[in-house]
Design an enzyme around this catalytic site. Structure first.
Site, PDB file in Angstrom:
ATOM      1  N   HIS A   1       0.856  -1.185   0.000  1.00 37.87           N
ATOM      2  CA  HIS A   1       0.000   0.000   0.000  1.00 37.87           C
ATOM      3  C   HIS A   1       0.892   1.235   0.000  1.00 37.87           C
ATOM      4  O   HIS A   1       1.564   1.525   0.994  1.00 37.87           O
ATOM      5  CB  HIS A   1      -0.916  -0.016   1.230  1.00 37.87           C
TER       6      HIS A   1
ATOM      7  N   GLU B   1       1.407   3.827   2.817  1.00 37.64           N
ATOM      8  CA  GLU B   1       1.889   3.388   4.125  1.00 37.64           C
ATOM      9  C   GLU B   1       3.409   3.484   4.193  1.00 37.64           C
ATOM     10  O   GLU B   1       4.128   2.492   4.292  1.00 37.64           O
ATOM     11  CB  GLU B   1       1.379   1.963   4.396  1.00 37.64           C
TER      12      GLU B   1
ATOM     13  N   GLU C   1       1.361  -4.398  11.311  1.00 38.28           N
ATOM     14  CA  GLU C   1       0.785  -3.063  11.172  1.00 38.28           C
ATOM     15  C   GLU C   1       1.498  -2.093  12.106  1.00 38.28           C
ATOM     16  O   GLU C   1       1.597  -2.342  13.299  1.00 38.28           O
ATOM     17  CB  GLU C   1      -0.707  -3.098  11.550  1.00 38.28           C
TER      18      GLU C   1
END
Ligand SMILES: [Zn+2]
Length: 1158
Positions: A807, A810, A989
């Site tokens: 992504h 990110e 994450e």
């Protein structure tokens, strides 16, 4: 309640209904009143269950229908009904059936001039109308007209009655039919007048509740489209706005202001975004795709499309952070969870990946040819990085032609390895001095060091450099431009100036090289062929010396910004509304002389699409949507120049998409100042204040949404005070990390490694759609020699596979990856052990095109690549296709990785955490127990996150989840787990914001903390290996020595229990060569455990009374070394969310292979 009492109550209720004697009725009402005035709501509910409401209503009807109703009875009856009715959800229906609704309305009408009687009727009506259908019924029967007679005209007599009447009216207006009736009768205007009357005459704010009641009436009416139209026509926006301006700070007016805001937001006319098209400003022709014309926004005449009737969002500074898994998204199909799909491509295709695993076939002949020779003496230009810059080590690592100055620092850094930074060491945190919101974070340095570099020597006037006419400070020309600008001398001069600046001002940034960056940028290909590179990317970034705290949110920030939005609508006279930057319109839009900021974003990862000057110091900004898409606005990165120092500028990014953001919970955007960089502080810092994120009045038109109801947009607003006049600054969502930065970084890393020790290879995984190579990096230790034994060891090292940045928005994932890479090639002893025992396959950027072109989520095909893993296409999603191919290949040769991890960034949560996959936890969570007892599942997927929880300051186990969701079926984590059988397959994450636990609690992440996380992840992999049963003796012995050595260097005051425990057990495991077998002929529940623990354990038992097992969930302790008995008890639930099982005591057989057992 006792039986006796119950029967007593029933008798009372019965007597009440049947009696016609005034005295006994009054007595019963008094008893009931006394009964309910004490005790809890349970009494009232009990009375309701025994027919109490019906008894009261019946008595009301009987009493009211007499020739001259007796108010001595009616008033206490109404009071009781109002009390009981509040708890009886069916009171309205009961009143209707017993005709008490009509009776009460008639009584109210009769008593219009009799305050007390009327007030009592109103109390009853308020509870009767609490259900919308009863409210509608009352409306049909003329209740609204009656109430309007009570509340108009304005008077301060009978305020209690007026208050009750406004409250009943507000309840009635929840019914849409009543709302329409109110609009038709012109009540909107009347209510606004009343509001004004009360506002101007109730100067002491004594009757706030009446004013709130009137506003609630307006709020319910304006839930209807016709209501909003009437409200706007009656100048409602202007009236409410102007009446509240003078009391915004008055706490007593809070109940009024909050409703005013709700009405204003509800009635603010919805409009489409000020853009020519909903699709991206950049288009990329995807091969094999027929270009479809994206639907266009029609800026005018479509307002009605944008209206929705049910927007009743409450204006409240929202304080709940979301991120919960919806249970109905859980995969409950056992078959899907347990079956392994076949290959998604012909098997022959996997052969191509052999070329990416050359380490398995290479013969290392050069090792033989130069035994002991110094292979890399000329190649160690960058080899002085002992390990990564971490939060614990504020030492600056330099790479410079002048190495001597770094010598001392290198010496120092050797002493502090990664192990010195595990979680419990709080003293390593460099907490920034708490600064007041609005204070310029640069100010401290500015006041005492402007014009001086960090060493204190005079530097040439920065202003002069910036003004140098040869150098366009707007951005640095990328050298690739030389060709297209060949007839201009400008580029040549620019390069010269850059050169000069670099020589004069460059502060050495570790693992960065501006010249190399510019050379690499030439080869980066973008959709619109960027001509510029952004200054911060070329110049580099040094983390600040302190970690920045989260921004404390000031109360009412959101309210002020919303009122500002409304002010624009109703007081447009001072609104400039001038487009000062746009990707859609011919360049240039602005003359530099005008008094406004200049914007720019046509550089790698930049994505500002449009800037509109709203007021002198306020700008609305729109970010570009992902290429070939109409959505995913979140990431931003742009340049701004031409500012005045010490003036607050407000920026509103008005086309954000997510319903909530960490910007509401302490996160700040990042800023890079060119002047600061030239002053020796090349640093992205968190900046901005008065930050909030809220739903605005822009809606996607239904045309653009393809007929669906138009989605909402959100505004991120923040104020920035720039550090210098006439500076050039860059603002970004998060610390940028471009594709070119990665390519530069990999080259520097490659040059930095000690070739005798480190095997570092860059391959190209594939070319992207945009024509950029996607790098694949292999890192391991060189074999000791090319003897068969050493080559054998080298080739049989297990794989670890790490990927990141699928992504593009990110960028935090890239900083974590940077930490991982730098650590893995470093000379840290832990890194050395890791290299000697594993082969790391790393794909640091799975979506280069997205990163380059400023996307937030997608690739150039407009797809989220992390939803393509099930059946990726070689043409449309080449990086995913080949990443999966490589994993297939490893799996096909029996070399599936020990751990697969894909690094991501998380916009809604704090800290760092892992997502993994567990069949059992998923089924349990979904409360689906069918067949779970027969499923064997190793709980080893929990070990790594538990280790990281103890090691890494930023990591928390509490946010980890191991649930398999249907909507995630095509993500890397789930596919690698299911199709490659990798039980430790994770998504890691990292918050964009920071931490709310551990040593970094209350701090925002800097790049240093993110890089540290990358290194800690590696340490976690080592501990994971040490804990595994298959861990070799040699590694255990070396790790024990290493960890012991580290232990001595540790500060005893620091509670480093975890590492100590590891050391203790390691010592045990290495000094005794006995073998312990677990044998567990137990129940089916325990079989899972047995499968886990049936490996052979090599133990050391030098006179121990206890030791720890290597499974996280159980403690094993010797209670008697002679008896060879083991006590096995769960120390945590199994797993996580389930209740703790009873301890089980079982004997395990211990087979002593000849060693001395104490
Ligand atoms: Zn992601």
């Amino acid at each position: 309640m006792a039986e006796q009492e119950a029967s007593g109550l029933q008798v009372l209720l019965h007597t009440l209904q049947s009696s016609s004697d005034k005295k006994s009725i009054l007595t019963i009402l008094k008893v009931l009143g006394d009964l309910l005035s004490v005790g809890t709501d349970r009494r009232i509910h009990y009375m309701i269950s025994k027919g109490g409401s019906e008894a009261l209503l019946q008595t009301l009807v009987d009493t009211a229908r007499t020739a001259s109703p007796d108010y001595d009875i009616l008033l206490p009856l109404f009071r009781l009904l109002a009390k009981v009715g509040l708890r009886d959800k069916k009171i309205g229906r009961k009143a209707l059936e017993l005709e008490a609704l009509d009776v009460t309305l008639i009584l109210a009408r009769k008593n219009l001039s009799h305050g007390q009687n009327l007030l009592h009727c109103l109390w009853a009506l308020r509870v009767f109308a609490s259900s919308v259908s009863m409210g509608a019924m009352l409306g049909i029967n003329g209740a609204m007209e009656l109430l309007f007679k009570v509340i108009t005209p304005y008077t301060q007599k009978r305020t209690q009655t007026i208050r009750a009447a406004t409250e009943v009216l507000a309840v009635l207006l929840k019914s849409k039919s009543n709302g329409r009736r109110a609009v038709n009768r012109g009540y909107v205007t009347s209510l606004l007048w009343l509001h004004q009357d009360w506002h101007s005459r109730d100067t002491a704010n004594t009757y706030v509740q009446i004013r709130r009641g009137l506003l609630l009436c307006l709020k319910h009416i304006s839930a209807l489209r016709s209501g909003r139209e009437a409200f706007l026509a009656a100048q409602g926006m202007e009236i409410l706005f102007s009446t509240t301006q003078n009391c915004l700070d008055d706490k007593s007016m809070e109940p009024v202001i909050s409703v005013v805001l709700q009405i204003l937001r509800q009635c603010y006319p919805k409009s489409p975004l000020p853009l020519v098209t909903a699709s991206s400003a950049y288009a990329f022709p995807v091969p094999g795709h027929i270009a479809t014309e994206p639907p266009c926004d029609l800026p005018e005449g479509k307002i009605k499309d944008l209206e929705d009737d049910g927007d009743d969002e409450v204006d409240k500074d929202s304080d709940t952070e979301d991120g919960k898994v919806e249970d109905d998204d859980l995969e409950t199909d056992v078959n899907k969870l347990t079956s392994k799909p076949g290959l998604d491509r012909p098997e022959e295709e996997l052969m191509q990946y052999e070329a990416m695993c050359l380490e398995l076939s290479y013969s290392f002949e050069e090792l033989e040819s130069k035994p002991g020779g110094d292979l890399n003496s000329e190649k160690t230009q960058y080899a002085n990085h002992h390990h990564i810059l971490t939060a614990a080590s504020s030492k600056q690592h330099c790479y410079n032609k002048d190495q001597s100055s770094c010598g001392q620092e290198r010496e120092d850094s050797v002493r502090s390895s990664l192990l010195c930074m595990v979680k419990t060491q709080r003293s390593t945190v460099h907490l920034g001095s708490k600064r007041k919101p609005g204070v310029n974070p640069y100010q401290n340095v500015q006041s005492n060091s402007l014009g001086r570099d960090s060493s204190g020597s005079e530097i040439p006037d920065i202003q002069a450099s910036l003004k140098a006419d040869a150098w366009d400070i707007d951005a640095i020309f990328c050298p690739r431009m030389s060709a297209s600008f060949s007839n201009s001398t400008r580029t040549g001069e620019a390069v010269e100036v850059i050169d000069k600046l670099l020589q004069t001002h460059l502060k050495c940034v570790p693992f960065h090289d501006p010249y190399l960056y510019m050379a690499k940028a030439r080869r980066t290909s973008s959709v619109v062929d960027f001509k510029m590179v952004a200054f911060p990317d070329v110049w580099g970034h040094c983390p600040p010396s302190t970690t920045q705290p989260m921004l404390e949110r000031k109360c009412g920030v959101q309210r002020i910004r919303i009122f500002e939005d409304i002010r624009r609508l109703i007081q447009p006279s001072d609104v400039i509304n001038k487009v000062v930057f746009s990707l859609d319109e011919p360049w240039p839009l602005q003359d530099n002389a005008s008094n406004c900021l200049q914007f720019f974003s046509k550089f790698e990862s930049g994505n500002l699409r449009k800037a509109i000057q709203v007021r002198e110091f306020e700008y609305d900004l729109l970010v570009n949507v992902d290429v070939n898409s109409t959505q995913h606005q979140q990431w931003f990165y742009f340049k701004v120049s031409g500012m005045q120092a010490a003036v607050p500028y407000h920026f509103n990014i008005i086309n954000c998409e997510k319903p909530n953001s960490q910007f509401n919970y302490g996160m700040q955007p990042t800023l890079y100042s060119v002047k600061e960089a030239l002053l020796g502080r090349p640093t992205w810092i968190r900046t901005g204040y008065e930050i909030c994120y809220y739903k605005n009045h822009y809606r996607q038109s239904t045309t653009a949404a393809g007929g669906a109801s138009g989605k909402c947009y959100y505004t991120l607003t923040f104020a920035v005070t720039f550090p210098h006049n006439e500076d050039v600054c860059y603002l970004a969502y998060h610390y940028p990390y471009t594709y070119t930065a990665l390519m530069t970084h990999l080259d520097i890393l490659e040059k930095s490694v000690n070739l005798k020790e480190v095997y570092f290879r860059q391959d190209v995984l594939c070319q992207t759609l945009g024509g950029n190579p996607c790098p694949l990096v292999t890192i391991t230790a060189m074999p000791e020699s090319n003897s068969d034994e050493h080559l054998e060891q080298f080739r049989h090292r297990p794989y670890q596979v790490i990927t990141a940045r699928v992504h593009p928005g990110e960028s935090n994932a890239s900083w974590v990856m940077k930490g991982t890479l730098e650590f893995l090639v470093s000379s840290d002893p832990v890194a050395r052990l890791l290299r000697e025992n594993f082969i790391f396959k790393i794909i640091p950027m799975l979506n280069p095109d997205g990163v380059i072109n400023g996307n937030h989520r997608c690739s150039l095909s407009g797809e989220d690549l992390n939803r393509q893993w099930l059946s990726p296409s070689a043409h449309l999603q080449p990086t995913i296709y080949h990443a999966k191919g490589l994993l297939y290949h490893l799996s096909s040769i029996g070399r599936s990785p020990v751990v697969f991890c894909d690094f991501h960034g998380h916009s809604q949560k704090k800290n760092v955490f892992l997502y993994g996959c567990s069949i059992k936890e998923t089924l349990w969570q979904a409360a689906c127990t069918v067949g779970t007892s027969t499923i064997l599942e190793d709980v080893n997927y929990r070990t790594l996150p538990k280790i990281l929880d103890k090691l890494a300051p930023a990591f928390t186990m509490s946010s980890c989840s191991f649930l398999v969701e249907k909507s995630r079926a095509s993500t890397a984590r789930v596919v690698v787990w299911r199709e490659m059988g990798v039980s430790r397959s994770y998504t890691m994450e990292s918050s964009y914001c920071g931490c709310n636990q551990g040593p970094y609690q209350g701090l925002q992440f800097g790049t240093r903390e993110l890089e540290e996380m990358g290194a800690m992840f590696c340490l976690g992999l080592l501990i994971l290996e040490l804990k595994s049963a298959s861990c070799s003796h040699q590694l255990l012995a070396r790790a024990a020595t290493l960890l012991s050595a580290e232990e001595e260097a540790l500060d005893q005051h620091l509670q480093r229990k975890y590492i100590k425990r590891v050391i203790k057990v390691l010592k045990m495991r290495t000094s005794w060569k006995g073998t312990l077998f677990f044998s567990c002929p137990w129940t089916s529940e325990i079989q899972v455990l047995q499968a886990l623990n049936s490996e052979t354990y090599t133990l050391s038992l030098p006179g121990l009374s206890s030791l720890w097992s290597w499974t996280e969930n159980y403690t094993i302790s010797f209670f008697s070394s002679q008896a060879f008995g083991l006590f096995l008890s769960p120390v945590t639930g199994f797993p996580g969310s389930l209740p703790c099982r009873q301890p089980v005591m079982r004997h395990l057989s211990l087979q002593n292979h000849g060693s001395q057992f104490p």
